[in-house]
Design a protein around this motif. Structure first.
Motif, PDB file in Angstrom:
ATOM      1  N   LYS A 458       1.814  -9.600 -30.110  1.00 45.55           N
ATOM      2  CA  LYS A 458       2.908  -8.658 -29.829  1.00 45.55           C
ATOM      3  C   LYS A 458       4.145  -9.153 -30.566  1.00 45.55           C
ATOM      4  O   LYS A 458       4.607 -10.277 -30.337  1.00 45.55           O
ATOM      5  CB  LYS A 458       3.180  -8.583 -28.337  1.00 45.55           C
ATOM      6  CG  LYS A 458       4.341  -7.668 -27.979  1.00 45.55           C
ATOM      7  CD  LYS A 458       4.628  -7.694 -26.480  1.00 45.55           C
ATOM      8  CE  LYS A 458       5.845  -6.831 -26.133  1.00 45.55           C
ATOM      9  NZ  LYS A 458       6.155  -6.878 -24.683  1.00 45.55           N
ATOM     10  N   THR A 491       4.264 -13.020 -29.456  1.00 44.50           N
ATOM     11  CA  THR A 491       3.513 -13.459 -28.269  1.00 44.50           C
ATOM     12  C   THR A 491       2.027 -13.268 -28.502  1.00 44.50           C
ATOM     13  O   THR A 491       1.578 -12.157 -28.829  1.00 44.50           O
ATOM     14  CB  THR A 491       3.952 -12.662 -27.029  1.00 44.50           C
ATOM     15  OG1 THR A 491       5.348 -12.895 -26.802  1.00 44.50           O
ATOM     16  CG2 THR A 491       3.146 -13.095 -25.803  1.00 44.50           C
ATOM     17  N   TRP A 492       1.256 -14.400 -28.362  1.00 43.84           N
ATOM     18  CA  TRP A 492      -0.199 -14.348 -28.502  1.00 43.84           C
ATOM     19  C   TRP A 492      -0.820 -14.358 -27.112  1.00 43.84           C
ATOM     20  O   TRP A 492      -0.540 -15.254 -26.292  1.00 43.84           O
ATOM     21  CB  TRP A 492      -0.715 -15.565 -29.276  1.00 43.84           C
ATOM     22  CG  TRP A 492      -0.242 -15.646 -30.701  1.00 43.84           C
ATOM     23  CD1 TRP A 492      -0.875 -15.184 -31.792  1.00 43.84           C
ATOM     24  CD2 TRP A 492       0.957 -16.272 -31.186  1.00 43.84           C
ATOM     25  NE1 TRP A 492      -0.174 -15.443 -32.937  1.00 43.84           N
ATOM     26  CE2 TRP A 492       0.970 -16.128 -32.603  1.00 43.84           C
ATOM     27  CE3 TRP A 492       2.028 -16.945 -30.568  1.00 43.84           C
ATOM     28  CZ2 TRP A 492       1.988 -16.623 -33.393  1.00 43.84           C
ATOM     29  CZ3 TRP A 492       3.033 -17.432 -31.361  1.00 43.84           C
ATOM     30  CH2 TRP A 492       3.028 -17.271 -32.758  1.00 43.84           C
ATOM     31  N   THR A 493      -1.655 -13.402 -26.802  1.00 46.55           N
ATOM     32  CA  THR A 493      -2.328 -13.330 -25.497  1.00 46.55           C
ATOM     33  C   THR A 493      -3.834 -13.393 -25.719  1.00 46.55           C
ATOM     34  O   THR A 493      -4.431 -12.452 -26.257  1.00 46.55           O
ATOM     35  CB  THR A 493      -1.956 -12.028 -24.771  1.00 46.55           C
ATOM     36  OG1 THR A 493      -0.541 -11.973 -24.599  1.00 46.55           O
ATOM     37  CG2 THR A 493      -2.641 -11.965 -23.413  1.00 46.55           C
ATOM     38  N   LYS A 495      -7.911 -13.487 -24.798  1.00 47.46           N
ATOM     39  CA  LYS A 495      -8.842 -12.958 -23.801  1.00 47.46           C
ATOM     40  C   LYS A 495      -9.883 -14.049 -23.548  1.00 47.46           C
ATOM     41  O   LYS A 495     -10.874 -14.190 -24.274  1.00 47.46           O
ATOM     42  CB  LYS A 495      -9.498 -11.678 -24.297  1.00 47.46           C
ATOM     43  CG  LYS A 495     -10.339 -10.997 -23.231  1.00 47.46           C
ATOM     44  CD  LYS A 495     -10.873  -9.665 -23.739  1.00 47.46           C
ATOM     45  CE  LYS A 495     -11.666  -8.964 -22.646  1.00 47.46           C
ATOM     46  NZ  LYS A 495     -12.202  -7.646 -23.103  1.00 47.46           N
ATOM     47  N   GLN A 523       2.646 -19.678 -21.063  1.00 46.99           N
ATOM     48  CA  GLN A 523       2.444 -19.117 -19.726  1.00 46.99           C
ATOM     49  C   GLN A 523       1.001 -19.458 -19.317  1.00 46.99           C
ATOM     50  O   GLN A 523       0.045 -18.983 -19.928  1.00 46.99           O
ATOM     51  CB  GLN A 523       2.641 -17.591 -19.773  1.00 46.99           C
ATOM     52  CG  GLN A 523       2.557 -16.899 -18.428  1.00 46.99           C
ATOM     53  CD  GLN A 523       3.835 -17.060 -17.615  1.00 46.99           C
ATOM     54  OE1 GLN A 523       4.932 -17.050 -18.159  1.00 46.99           O
ATOM     55  NE2 GLN A 523       3.680 -17.258 -16.312  1.00 46.99           N
ATOM     56  N   THR A 557      -6.782 -12.147 -19.508  1.00 40.56           N
ATOM     57  CA  THR A 557      -5.549 -12.137 -20.320  1.00 40.56           C
ATOM     58  C   THR A 557      -4.329 -12.517 -19.491  1.00 40.56           C
ATOM     59  O   THR A 557      -3.249 -11.947 -19.628  1.00 40.56           O
ATOM     60  CB  THR A 557      -5.341 -10.737 -20.938  1.00 40.56           C
ATOM     61  OG1 THR A 557      -5.299  -9.771 -19.866  1.00 40.56           O
ATOM     62  CG2 THR A 557      -6.468 -10.378 -21.885  1.00 40.56           C
ATOM     63  N   GLN A 558      -4.511 -13.508 -18.607  1.00 38.91           N
ATOM     64  CA  GLN A 558      -3.403 -13.918 -17.736  1.00 38.91           C
ATOM     65  C   GLN A 558      -2.381 -14.780 -18.490  1.00 38.91           C
ATOM     66  O   GLN A 558      -1.208 -14.761 -18.180  1.00 38.91           O
ATOM     67  CB  GLN A 558      -3.952 -14.694 -16.529  1.00 38.91           C
ATOM     68  CG  GLN A 558      -4.961 -13.915 -15.681  1.00 38.91           C
ATOM     69  CD  GLN A 558      -4.298 -12.766 -14.942  1.00 38.91           C
ATOM     70  OE1 GLN A 558      -3.180 -12.921 -14.444  1.00 38.91           O
ATOM     71  NE2 GLN A 558      -4.967 -11.641 -14.875  1.00 38.91           N
ATOM     72  N   SER A 560      -0.472 -16.740 -22.005  1.00 38.35           N
ATOM     73  CA  SER A 560       0.072 -16.372 -23.305  1.00 38.35           C
ATOM     74  C   SER A 560       0.874 -17.509 -23.890  1.00 38.35           C
ATOM     75  O   SER A 560       1.262 -18.447 -23.177  1.00 38.35           O
ATOM     76  CB  SER A 560       0.973 -15.133 -23.188  1.00 38.35           C
ATOM     77  OG  SER A 560       2.118 -15.439 -22.411  1.00 38.35           O
ATOM     78  N   THR A 562       4.312 -17.863 -26.557  1.00 39.89           N
ATOM     79  CA  THR A 562       5.377 -17.107 -27.229  1.00 39.89           C
ATOM     80  C   THR A 562       6.222 -18.045 -28.068  1.00 39.89           C
ATOM     81  O   THR A 562       6.636 -19.112 -27.596  1.00 39.89           O
ATOM     82  CB  THR A 562       6.274 -16.381 -26.214  1.00 39.89           C
ATOM     83  OG1 THR A 562       5.491 -15.457 -25.467  1.00 39.89           O
ATOM     84  CG2 THR A 562       7.406 -15.642 -26.914  1.00 39.89           C
TER      85      THR A 562
END
Length: 963
Positions: A458, A491-493, A495, A523, A557-558, A560, A562
């Motif tokens: 994102k 921001t990389w999230t 899975k 996070q 995907t809890q 992340s 940034t």
């Protein structure tokens, strides 16, 4: 009344404003009637007659608009129109949906509303009544009666009539004029003096004033008046400037422009070739019948060599150069609108007939049935004008290459083959590069654990994509360009397949210039971890990944990671994040070396492929830059691949098809219907031959009348574009017919016709006024004196440049060079390149529809959207103000003043004499010299004083009028 020459510019303002207060001369009835028939009546017929005419089942609102008395009386709300006041006219309010919403089935387009507003604003001229002068022609023509109309009968030559004063005529044409005058008890005005005649004929034939040398030579010529004048006329006709002047007259009727105008004002980059074709045709005295044939069907005519072929192809630009609604989405309607414009132009230009009025219904005044209109429509529908699109829904015209020499053609062929081969190599190299990048991407995406690239992240803010640094994941990375600190983040999230502990590694290309304290936020299941990343040094793993620690994450995907540029002062890099399960770290470490080697190898492959691509791109660019000159392009007409007749469009509606009409010509000008014989051609060639044939009753008459109009300021038929029932009758019909017949017999030579007129006694008359004659013949229809004429806009501008010795007489090829494809934005912005400082003749200025040169429009330049055989003539304050305030005029005055004052040994009188000779074609009077000396003596700045004096002369009526 003349403006005193020796006034300051400020004093001139008050006087000139008074002189120009007469206002604009209104268009004549014939022009207004033509506008009504071609524009207004079809609109009323299409949108209003169903409910507001004698044919209505019920007369809605008690209002009828199918007669003038109908809208004058009005309906339940009173008169529907207040002539001259569209804002007070209920009909205009209704079509704008301000009061009633008429027509109820849908609001008229802005263009249609504008037509009605223009009609009302100009007085709501409506010929739909029997006023004893013009009667509408009805269906079921009596062709024998229709063909007996004066313009449809073959012209017949008459011998010169008898006159009392047989010593006065110089030419047979003078006998016709004198005989008419004597029959009315009148006599011609005295001859103009030599200076006046010389200035008149020089402007008329070249559009420029006579030089001092020309004046001196003519005044000193001791030969007889006729011999001396013949020398002048022959010299002027041989001048290249003759073609510039008379070519511009033709461009008025050809509706010439260098852009499309209308809704999509695209540049006509090659229209200038047609302009030059016209100028050259007049200079070479191309026979007029051939001139006609080439413009209508030059692409179909035989040719002796490639130069002749190119000339004839260029001539057909005549058909293509009109304004078109290029963004019209209904392409069938657009095609018929273009056909209509071509028919209307051909009719007025060559035949002096308003054929376009028959598109929706039989012509109301002339014997032109709708079937004849569509017989011509089939010819032009079978001709290509538009082809393809410049962008979605916007139609384009097809440019045609002109023939070139065999050597040039071979060079173009070889270059085209070389470019094609180079492009093929480049495409192959690009495919190899793409393959190498994909291989690298697959490897880097196969890193142990879960890798999230920047393409999946994102992104907030404006980050720049890059591949400049060698180490990166996937096909590139991002950097923040060191701008907008605190406003950018990535921001990389991930899975994640299952919950557990993961080592987090972030990828970046470290080097100097990168920020050493980039904020990173992780996070995770246990909360939030803040870290600072030093991107100024290389990452510790493979110079690509930097560990950030081990954290507990939930499945899915809890979590992340940034990265942002908050508080940074140098560049920030964002590439990828790797999440490695802790239990697999040993395996990851074991395979790291292998992955690193393969990655390095693939990166080298990518770099090598990029080098090849860049090298080939450079070679291709060089090849294209050194290309041989392209074949010249032209807006030529071409035959359509499908040749067919045209269906009648009932009420002019494309979707309302009637019977098909065989292609052919106007019945009124033949003994009966005449059709196209060659079914494999559009019929343009046969149409051209039909118009240019010696027994066409209109063609020679129309062009002879146009020439007479330009020489005398008014035609023998004053409605020069309309020889039909709504046009004026000729003032000297026998003279017109005789000139037409002899014009054809003399090889259709326009130069011979002009020469004959210029050397006539009629042309030589002065403008001396006779009150008694003016009372009985106020319009000088009988030619009892010469008409005083105002110079056209081009001549006013060119004369200023000429006398200031700044005029550039070279043609201006490609005047649209530097303009965008769309030359005028759909806003108040100016056209690109429209700030024109050219010192060339006005005929060579770029003529941009919707944004014509201000100088030309101020002095009634022809509207390039329509056929203009007779320009409007206005006399308004704006013209005086322009001459007094225009930087262009001031610059010309200053240039002339500087030349006058270069020789300090000259007296004021020594300077005034050439000044007056250049500007007025005469020497100054004693009082003018006295006033000049007094004026100059009163000024403190001599240079400024002389500039004001010159500009004062430019602003006088004597400068811009021909006596």
């Amino acid at each position: 009344m003349e403006i005193p020459a020796l006034l300051t510019v400020r004093k001139l303002v008050l006087i000139v404003l008074g002189l120009f207060s007469a206002g604009t001369l209104l268009a004549d009835d014939a022009e207004q009637a033509e506008f009504f028939e071609s524009k207004v009546r079809p609109l009323l017929f299409k949108h209003c007659y169903e409910c507001h005419s004698a044919e209505s089942e019920e007369l809605k609102g008690g209002l009828a608009v199918d007669t003038k008395s109908g809208w004058v009386t009005g309906g339940d709300s009173g008169p529907a129109i207040v002539p001259g006041k569209p804002d007070e006219s209920p009909l205009i309010d209704a079509v704008k949906y301000l009061t009633f919403e008429m027509p109820p089935q849908g609001k008229l387009s802005d263009a249609e509303i504008k037509i009605l507003e223009t009609w009302v604003q100009t007085g709501a001229y409506d010929p739909r009544k029997d006023d004893g002068h013009v009667k509408a022609v009805r269906k079921g023509y009596d062709w024998s009666t229709a063909r007996d109309f004066w313009a449809f009968r073959l012209p017949e030559s008459s011998g010169p009539p008898s006159v009392t004063d047989s010593k006065w005529p110089n030419d047979d044409l003078d006998y016709f004029v004198l005989a008419r005058l004597e029959s009315e008890g009148m006599s011609p005005a005295p001859d103009a003096d030599r200076r006046t005649w010389l200035r008149r004929v020089t402007f008329d034939l070249t559009g420029l004033p006579p030089t001092i040398e020309d004046q001196q030579a003519f005044l000193a010529d001791t030969a007889s008046d006729s011999v001396a004048k013949a020398k002048v006329v022959d010299r002027l006709l041989a001048s290249p400037q003759y073609g510039v002047r008379w070519g511009r007259h033709w461009l008025d009727v050809a509706r010439y422009a260098d852009s499309n105008g209308s809704d999509f004002n695209a540049s006509f980059y090659n229209a200038w070739r047609y302009r030059d074709y016209v100028v050259n045709a007049f200079n070479k005295d191309k026979p007029y019948d051939q001139f006609v044939r080439e413009q209508l069907a030059g692409d179909l005519l035989p040719y002796a060599n490639r130069h002749e072929q190119a000339e004839q192809l260029t001539a057909t630009t005549f058909l293509n150069i009109g304004a078109k609604m290029l963004s019209e989405r209904d392409k069938k309607k657009l095609q018929m609108d273009v056909v209509d414009e071509q028919i209307d132009t051909v009719g007025k230009t060559f035949l002096g007939l308003t054929i376009g009025c028959a598109r929706c219904h039989d012509h109301k005044f002339d014997p032109i049935p709708t079937a004849d209109y569509y017989a011509l429509a089939g010819i032009f529908k079978s001709t290509i004008t538009l082809e393809g699109e410049s962008q979605q829904y916007v139609s384009a015209w097809k440019e045609t290459s002109l023939p070139v020499s065999p050597e040039h053609a071979e060079a173009l062929k070889k270059h085209s083959e070389s470019v094609a081969a180079m492009k093929s190599q480049l495409n192959s190299a690009k495919k190899s590069l793409d393959k190498a990048k994909k291989n690298l991407g697959r490897l880097t995406s196969s890193y142990e654990g879960i890798v999230v690239d920047n393409t999946e992240a994102k992104i907030v803010g404006d980050w720049k994509e890059s591949t400049f640094s060698p180490n990166y994941v996937g096909e590139g990375y991002l950097h923040d360009e060191k701008t907008d600190q605190g406003q950018k983040s990535v921001t990389w999230t991930p899975k994640l397949p299952h919950a557990g502990r993961y080592e987090v590694r972030i990828a970046y290309a470290g080097s100097s210039g990168r920020d050493d304290a980039v904020p990173v936020t992780i996070q995770h299941a246990g909360g939030v971890h803040e870290a600072k990343l030093n991107q100024a040094k290389a990452a510790s793993i493979d110079s690509l990944f930097e560990p950030l620690g081990t954290f507990e994450f939930q499945a899915g995907t809890q979590g992340s990671v940034t990265i942002s540029n908050t508080g940074t002062t140098d560049y920030v890099i964002a590439d990828a994040v790797q999440f490695i399960p802790v239990k697999k770290q040993t395996v990851a470490a074991a395979e790291s070396s292998k992955t690193t080697d393969e990655t390095a190898k693939l990166r080298q492959e990518v770099k090598a492929a990029e080098k090849v691509v860049k090298s080939l791109e450079k070679e291709l660019k060089s090849l294209e830059q050194n290309a041989p000159a392209p074949a010249p392009m032209v807006m030529a007409a071409r035959e359509a691949p499908q040749i067919d007749d045209c269906n009648i469009c009932i009420r002019g509606e494309v979707k309302n098809q009637g019977k098909k009409v065989q292609r052919g010509f106007l019945q009124a000008l033949d003994s009966g219907p005449r059709h196209i014989h060659n079914s494999e051609q559009s019929g343009r060639l046969e149409l051209a031959d039909w118009i240019a044939r010696t027994d066409n009753p209109l063609t020679a008459r129309v062009i002879v009348n146009r020439v007479w109009h330009h020489m005398f300021g008014a035609g023998l038929v004053r409605t020069v574009d309309n020889f039909g029932h709504l046009g004026e009758r000729p003032s000297h019909p026998e003279l017109l017919d005789t000139l037409a017949v002899e014009f054809v017999e003399n090889g259709w030579s326009i130069k011979q016709l002009i020469r004959r007129i210029a050397l006539s006694r009629t042309y030589a008359m002065s403008t001396e006024f006779e009150a008694d004659y003016a009372e009985s013949d106020p319009d000088n229809r009988l030619l009892w004196r010469s008409n005083r004429k105002r110079l056209q806009a081009e001549s006013i501008r060119d004369a200023m440049l000429f006398v200031s010795e700044e005029l550039d007489l070279t043609p201006n090829e490609a005047p649209m060079k530097g303009f965008r494809y769309l030359v005028v934005n759909n806003s108040s912005q100016s056209a690109s390149g429209s700030k024109n400082t050219s010192l060339r003749r006005s005929a060579y200025l770029p003529i941009i529809r919707n944004q014509l040169p201000a100088f030309l429009t101020t002095f009634d330049f022809a509207d390039p959207d329509v056929v203009v055989g007779k320009r409007s003539l206005t006399n308004v304050p704006a013209q005086a103000l322009y001459l007094l305030n225009s930087p262009f005029v001031a610059a010309r005055a200053k240039a002339m003043a500087e030349k006058l004052t270069q020789d300090e040994t000259l007296t004021i009188t020594d300077r005034l004499i050439p000044l007056y000779q250049k500007v007025y074609g005469r020497t100054p009077t004693a009082i003018e010299v006295e006033q000049s000396e007094q004026f100059l003596a009163d000024q403190t700045d001599a240079n400024s004083a002389w500039t004001q004096l010159v500009q004062a002369l430019f602003a006088t009526t004597e400068f811009r009028m021909l006596d």
